[in-house]
Design a protein around this motif. Structure first.
Motif, short mmCIF file in Angstrom:
data_model
loop_
_atom_site.label_atom_id
_atom_site.label_comp_id
_atom_site.label_asym_id
_atom_site.label_seq_id
_atom_site.Cartn_x
_atom_site.Cartn_y
_atom_site.Cartn_z
N ALA A 70 -7.66 10.84 -2.95
CA ALA A 70 -6.77 11.47 -3.95
C ALA A 70 -5.39 10.82 -3.96
CB ALA A 70 -6.65 12.96 -3.65
N GLU A 71 -4.87 10.54 -2.77
CA GLU A 71 -3.56 9.90 -2.67
C GLU A 71 -3.57 8.50 -3.28
OE1 GLU A 71 -2.93 10.96 1.53
OE2 GLU A 71 -1.02 9.87 1.28
N PHE A 72 -4.60 7.74 -2.93
CA PHE A 72 -4.68 6.37 -3.45
C PHE A 72 -4.76 6.39 -4.98
CE2 PHE A 72 -6.87 5.30 0.79
CZ PHE A 72 -5.68 4.88 1.36
N ARG A 73 -5.55 7.31 -5.51
CA ARG A 73 -5.67 7.42 -6.96
C ARG A 73 -4.32 7.74 -7.62
NH1 ARG A 73 -10.56 6.88 -8.89
NH2 ARG A 73 -12.28 7.53 -7.55
N GLU A 74 -3.68 8.74 -7.05
CA GLU A 74 -2.39 9.18 -7.60
C GLU A 74 -1.37 8.04 -7.57
OE1 GLU A 74 0.78 12.47 -6.24
OE2 GLU A 74 -1.33 13.06 -5.99
N ASN A 75 -1.29 7.36 -6.43
CA ASN A 75 -0.34 6.26 -6.31
C ASN A 75 -0.65 5.13 -7.29
OD1 ASN A 75 1.09 7.52 -4.32
ND2 ASN A 75 0.09 6.43 -2.64
N TYR A 76 -1.94 4.82 -7.40
CA TYR A 76 -2.32 3.77 -8.34
C TYR A 76 -1.92 4.14 -9.76
CZ TYR A 76 -4.91 1.25 -11.78
OH TYR A 76 -5.20 0.54 -12.92
N GLU A 77 -2.24 5.36 -10.14
CA GLU A 77 -1.97 5.77 -11.52
C GLU A 77 -0.47 5.73 -11.84
OE1 GLU A 77 -4.28 9.37 -12.00
OE2 GLU A 77 -6.06 8.09 -11.79
N GLU A 78 0.32 6.15 -10.88
CA GLU A 78 1.77 6.13 -11.07
C GLU A 78 2.29 4.69 -11.18
OE1 GLU A 78 4.02 8.61 -8.26
OE2 GLU A 78 5.66 7.18 -8.62
N GLU A 113 -5.52 -2.24 -9.31
CA GLU A 113 -6.72 -1.41 -9.37
C GLU A 113 -7.73 -1.87 -8.30
OE1 GLU A 113 -8.65 -1.42 -13.17
OE2 GLU A 113 -10.01 0.19 -12.58
N ALA A 114 -7.79 -3.17 -8.09
CA ALA A 114 -8.68 -3.69 -7.05
C ALA A 114 -8.25 -3.18 -5.67
CB ALA A 114 -8.69 -5.22 -7.09
N VAL A 115 -6.94 -3.13 -5.45
CA VAL A 115 -6.41 -2.62 -4.18
C VAL A 115 -6.78 -1.14 -4.03
CG1 VAL A 115 -4.30 -2.11 -2.87
CG2 VAL A 115 -4.53 -4.30 -4.07
#
Ligand code: ZN
Length: 240
Positions: free
Chosen positions: A94-102, A79-81
């Motif tokens: 949006a991409e970073f969020r999606e990748n993190y959530e996955e 999450e820090a990343v």
């Protein structure tokens, strides 16, 4: 703990847009380089995002750096990343969020897997003996008693008293297996096994665990998730 950056590493770091590292003095010999790099680009210790009470204290002034072995804490690091990537490259939020959530979902699955597997070991055998103390967070999180021969970093040499103490501990508690680590020489562990054998207690090498390094690139163990699964499967196979 001991790794010194080569010229090639410095070049790689130099060409990066951002640098993430563990922190808590894990990269002891690279502190100077990170300080230098932080003048030019975002250079972030992921453990900076942790609360003080999430870090294991090993002495009045020292914390255990091996945080990644508690998968729940590695979600905090992920999450820090995510946050830093968004702050420094908002166009791709949006991409970073999606990748993190996955990825966070995959890590939650992994965390459950580790606990489920460790619970298969009989309670009196939930003891993890290794060469150096890398698995404190793992033990704390998943319910294993952890003993390292060499202390918290690989700097300190083990002495003959450490070998004798460990041997006595294994014999007394009838521990069946101890583990070698990919990043630590195995002679310390072998001395302990020999000592126990002379006292009539047979200890086996339970297998090799990845402690401060992952497996080869391109293999299962070359990923964080594969590495944690490998360690868990190896531990459970030997102690179950
Ligand atoms: Zn270590």
């Amino acid at each position: 703990h001991l790794y010194k950056a080569t010229q090639g590493d410095v070049k790689t770091l130099d060409s990066a847009d951002m640098i993430f590292y563990n922190g808590v003095h894990l990269e002891g010999k690279m502190t100077g380089i990170f300080e230098m790099m932080s003048k030019d680009k975002p250079t972030i210790a992921v453990t900076e995002a942790f609360k003080e009470n999430q870090l294991r204290k090993v002495s009045a002034s020292e914390h255990d750096p091996h945080v990644w072995f508690d998968v729940k804490l590695w979600i905090v690091a992920a999450e820090a990343v995510e946050k830093e990537l968004i702050a420094n490259d908002p166009d791709h939020e949006a991409e970073f969020r999606e990748n993190y959530e996955e990825y966070a979902l995959q890590l939650e699955e992994l965390d459950k897997y580790v606990q489920y597997e460790i619970n298969k070991i009989p309670k009196d055998q939930r003891v993890l003996v290794t060469a150096h103390d890398a698995f404190g967070y793992y033990g704390q999180s998943y319910g294993l008693d952890v003993r390292g021969l060499q202390g918290i970093n690989t700097l300190s040499e083990y002495g003959s008293k450490d070998v004798t103490d460990m041997r006595n501990y294994l014999v007394k508690n009838k521990i069946k297996a101890i583990f070698i680590e990919s990043s630590v020489p195995r002679k310390a562990i072998e001395a302990v096994i020999q000592g126990a054998g002379k006292q009539g207690h047979n200890v086996e090498i339970g297998g090799e665990l990845f402690s401060d390094a992952m497996g080869e690139k391109g293999t299962e163990e070359g990923t964080y998730i594969g590495m944690v699964r490998h360690n868990t499967d190896t531990i459970v196979r030997a102690l179950k």
